[in-house]
Design a protein around this motif. Structure first.
Motif, PDB file in Angstrom:
ATOM      1  N   TYR A  83      -6.962   7.128  -4.259  1.00  0.00           N
ATOM      2  CA  TYR A  83      -7.509   8.476  -4.258  1.00  0.00           C
ATOM      3  C   TYR A  83      -6.429   9.535  -4.303  1.00  0.00           C
ATOM      4  O   TYR A  83      -5.330   9.340  -3.803  1.00  0.00           O
ATOM      5  CB  TYR A  83      -8.417   8.684  -3.043  1.00  0.00           C
ATOM      6  N   ALA A  84      -6.779  10.670  -4.895  1.00  0.00           N
ATOM      7  CA  ALA A  84      -5.820  11.744  -5.087  1.00  0.00           C
ATOM      8  C   ALA A  84      -5.905  12.792  -3.991  1.00  0.00           C
ATOM      9  O   ALA A  84      -5.099  13.704  -3.969  1.00  0.00           O
ATOM     10  CB  ALA A  84      -6.052  12.412  -6.443  1.00  0.00           C
ATOM     11  N   GLU A  85      -6.908  12.672  -3.108  1.00  0.00           N
ATOM     12  CA  GLU A  85      -7.096  13.731  -2.117  1.00  0.00           C
ATOM     13  C   GLU A  85      -7.803  13.150  -0.905  1.00  0.00           C
ATOM     14  O   GLU A  85      -8.453  12.112  -0.997  1.00  0.00           O
ATOM     15  CB  GLU A  85      -7.959  14.853  -2.717  1.00  0.00           C
TER      16      GLU A  85
ATOM     17  N   ARG B 171     -13.989  11.317  -3.347  1.00  0.00           N
ATOM     18  CA  ARG B 171     -12.595  11.735  -3.495  1.00  0.00           C
ATOM     19  C   ARG B 171     -12.187  11.491  -4.942  1.00  0.00           C
ATOM     20  O   ARG B 171     -12.504  10.447  -5.515  1.00  0.00           O
ATOM     21  CB  ARG B 171     -11.692  10.934  -2.555  1.00  0.00           C
ATOM     22  N   THR B 172     -11.483  12.439  -5.526  1.00  0.00           N
ATOM     23  CA  THR B 172     -11.062  12.282  -6.915  1.00  0.00           C
ATOM     24  C   THR B 172     -10.100  11.104  -7.033  1.00  0.00           C
ATOM     25  O   THR B 172      -9.132  11.017  -6.278  1.00  0.00           O
ATOM     26  CB  THR B 172     -10.357  13.564  -7.397  1.00  0.00           C
TER      27      THR B 172
END
Lengths: 612, 92
Positions: free
Chosen positions: A535-537, A512-513
């Motif tokens: 995490y961004a997503e 995950r980015t």
């Protein structure tokens, strides 16, 4: 435990077709190390020949070939790919990206470099290597067949280098993780930006200069023929407009490596981060305005010489900022003297010695004395060996666990460090004095009893120490691959994003980015008590590029075309460019949408994704 | 600058670029103006023309073009250095 990018498959085909930035970095690394060994062997031959006065180990022509290829190989085929290896390995991990912006182009850039280097080095077996020095100054170089190999090999590998530079710029400007603003990027990433920009603007003049040489050699052009209105210093100017930024684009990534390593081993945030970024950009900028300091003795007149001399001394200011910042980073830190740390710390005094002699050479009046003596040799070897090579070794010990999942042996590493440090100072320190005592560079032998005998012997002994050090490094790599200690995720208590993912990383780097919330994002999260990044997503399928053999074949076409030009065979030229053209055509019309991979922990049921 | 990139800005840029082109033709076509004036004059309006083109039609005056602008300027800088070296140092 996530599957690493190394677990998947291990066939030759996989390496030839790979577009994964980590694998391409590895290819760059081993190709670079190979040419580093070749260039090192050439250096050893040079030092054996110069060990005694009137030695006849090599004859004059062979010496010139070996000396020329030593310079060419070390700068273009060893230092550049080794730094590209680190850029490929580390930059996407440091900015939180899953691959570079143009994976296909990345692979093409590597293969162009590979075949270009092969072409230039094949000249040893095909009637003599280039022998006009790595600068290949025009009227002299025109007399040798080997120059064709120099020109075409560098043209091919240079095109690959420009591609890689554009790729890194695009990657860094467009693929940073959320929150990774420009002024939160680690210093190595920043130095990659500046070095890539330098490559873009410096390799273009090189291409031009090489075309001049090529047209002169192959089509009887008159660029350097004074009788026909040409000019002999034209090549020198264009070459050095490239050549000076070239040495900066090599040393800036070295600065970047050292900045990251010193911050990590000091367990402290890098002192003066913003001034470091500013200094990096400034060095890149000034690097374009100092080229004529290589040509003080050409006779440009006192005004031009003074202007370029002063511009050159200006470079000392941003470099000084960097040196003081490294020292201030270590002050008050808990400095860990592991092998990477030793190399990073010894980088500073070695580089400073090279810098000081650089400022001495910049004063044009004194340069008339230093010019073309061993003083110059000593100067740039302190910068390149003491600076760039030590930084490469530091970076190697620092990032090896991340890339290969195993720790390089520290005992062997420390032995290597001391052997290398002693050898390198023994070889090059005395050469300052040799230069001041009047020994000219690029001579294949000298008469006894001029006061140079002992100094040359000492210098050659140092070369054997360095050879031993490099052999220890090779042994270390083999031993580590065979039964090295497994690396943990974050062996150095790292600060930057690459230490927040497993060692070695999975194929897609980040399942995950991550979100970046500070400079030194991984350190920040650790200080917040977090075990992993924010995490961004959500966990989802990841879009990855498909491997392809086309880049290799495309580069191979230019390789054949290169031989076609060298042997004036139009058939070879058309065949080579034909292969390249067909590959470009296939690449253009074939849609390649890439593939989707499932990261660890993602379960697929009836086409619906649930995260575990 | 950023607010101006609408319809109006384009029209003004278009009119100005036509005006500059016409001026260049007039300066040369009249034949009565001295060469020492005409050559720098058309070079300068040529540069102005190029800036208009880049800013309005290549959209460099809009947001998010900092990097293209930086790199174009750096490219010009490197190119000018080569020209400078050839014109003033090699064939001085």
């Amino acid at each position: 435990m996530a599957t690493s990018y190394l677990d998947k498959k291990f066939s030759l085909w996989d390496w030839l077709t790979t577009v994964d930035h980590k694998k391409i970095g590895t290819l760059y690394f081993f190709a670079g190390i190979f040419y580093f060994a070749v260039g090192g062997l050439e250096a050893l031959l040079i030092r054996i020949q110069l060990m005694y006065p009137m030695n006849d180990f090599l004859d004059g022509e062979t010496f010139n070939q070996v000396m020329t290829m030593h310079g060419t190989t070390m700068l273009f085929f060893a230092a550049t790919p080794l730094l590209f290896a680190f850029m490929n390995w580390v930059v996407p991990l440091q900015i939180g990206a899953r691959d570079v912006a143009f994976p296909f182009l990345n692979s093409l850039g590597f293969w162009m470099f590979f075949f270009g280097a092969l072409l230039t080095n094949s000249s040893f077996f095909l009637g003599g290597a280039p022998q006009a020095g790595w600068t290949s100054y025009a009227p002299l170089a025109l007399d040798y067949k080997g120059t064709d190999f120099f020109v075409l090999g560098l043209q091919i590998s240079g095109a690959g280098t420009i591609m890689s530079a554009i790729n890194f710029l695009t990657t860094i400007f467009t693929m940073r993780a959320p929150g990774m603003t420009l002024l939160r990027m680690p210093l190595f990433t920043w130095s990659t930006v500046v070095a890539s920009a330098l490559i873009m603007f410096a390799f273009t003049p090189l291409t031009g200069a090489l075309f001049l040489l090529m047209f002169e050699r192959m089509f009887d052009a008159k660029f350097f023929d004074v009788a026909a209105g040409g000019n002999v210093v034209l090549y020198e100017h264009i070459f050095w407009i490239f050549g000076h930024p070239e040495v900066y684009l090599l040393v800036l990534p070295a600065f970047g490596i050292i900045s990251d390593v010193i911050a990590a081993i000091s367990r402290k945030r890098l002192f003066g981060y913003h001034s470091m970024v500013f200094a990096t950009v400034l060095i890149g900028f000034i690097g374009f305005m100092v080229w004529a300091h290589h040509m003080f003795a050409v006779g440009m007149g006192p005004t031009v010489n003074s202007v370029f001399g002063i511009a050159t001394m200006l470079v000392g200011v941003p470099t000084g900022i960097k040196v003081f910042n490294w020292i201030f980073t270590m002050i008050g830190g808990k400095v860990q003297f592991n092998t990477a740390g030793l190399f990073a710390v010894s980088f500073i005094p070695s580089f400073v010695i090279g810098g000081i002699t650089g400022v001495m050479l910049a004063s044009s009046a004194a340069d008339f004395q230093f010019h073309d003596t061993y003083f110059v040799i000593a100067h740039f070897h302190y910068v390149i060996v003491g600076g760039i090579v030590q930084a490469i070794f530091a970076g190697m010990f620092y990032w090896w666990p991340k890339i290969f999942g195993k720790m390089l042996n520290e005992t062997l590493g420390k032995w290597m460090f001391w052997l290398f440090l002693i050898g390198f100072n023994l070889t090059f320190y005395i050469q300052h004095y040799l230069g001041l005592w009047g020994m000219p560079r690029r001579v294949f032998t000298y008469l006894p009893n001029q006061g140079w005998d002992t100094a040359n012997f000492v210098s050659s002994v140092g070369a054997f120490f360095m050879t031993a050090a490099v052999i220890l490094l090779v042994i270390n790599v083999i031993v580590t691959f065979a039964r090295g200690e497994k690396a943990v995720q974050d062996p150095w208590y790292g600060r930057t994003l690459e230490w927040s993912i497993p060692s070695p990383p999975p194929e897609y780097n980040f399942a995950r980015t991550p979100i970046v919330r500070s400079n030194d994002p991984w350190w920040y999260e650790k200080m917040q008590g977090k075990k992993e990044m924010q995490y961004a997503e959500p966990l989802a399928e990841i879009h990855m590029p498909n491997p392809s053999i086309i880049p290799m074949i495309m580069a191979f076409g230019t390789f054949i075309a290169g031989y076609g030009f060298i042997y004036s065979s139009w058939f070879g030229v058309f065949l080579g460019f034909g292969i390249t053209g067909v590959c470009m055509f296939i690449r253009s019309i074939k849609d390649d949408h890439g593939q989707h991979v499932h990261p660890e922990g993602l379960h697929v049921e009836k086409g619906v994704h649930h995260s575990a | 600058m950023a607010k101006k990139h609408g319809y109006k800005g384009h029209l003004i840029a278009f009119a100005l670029s036509i005006l500059l082109t016409v001026l260049a033709f007039i300066a040369v076509g009249l034949g009565t103006i001295s060469k020492t004036f005409v050559i720098p004059f058309i070079l300068i309006i040529g540069i102005a023309q190029a800036i208009f083109q880049a800013a309005y039609w290549m959209h460099l005056n809009q947001k998010g073009h900092d990097f293209p602008i930086t790199f174009m300027l750096s490219g010009f800088f490197a190119a000018i250095i080569v020209v400078f070296a050839c014109s003033s140092l090699v064939w001085w």
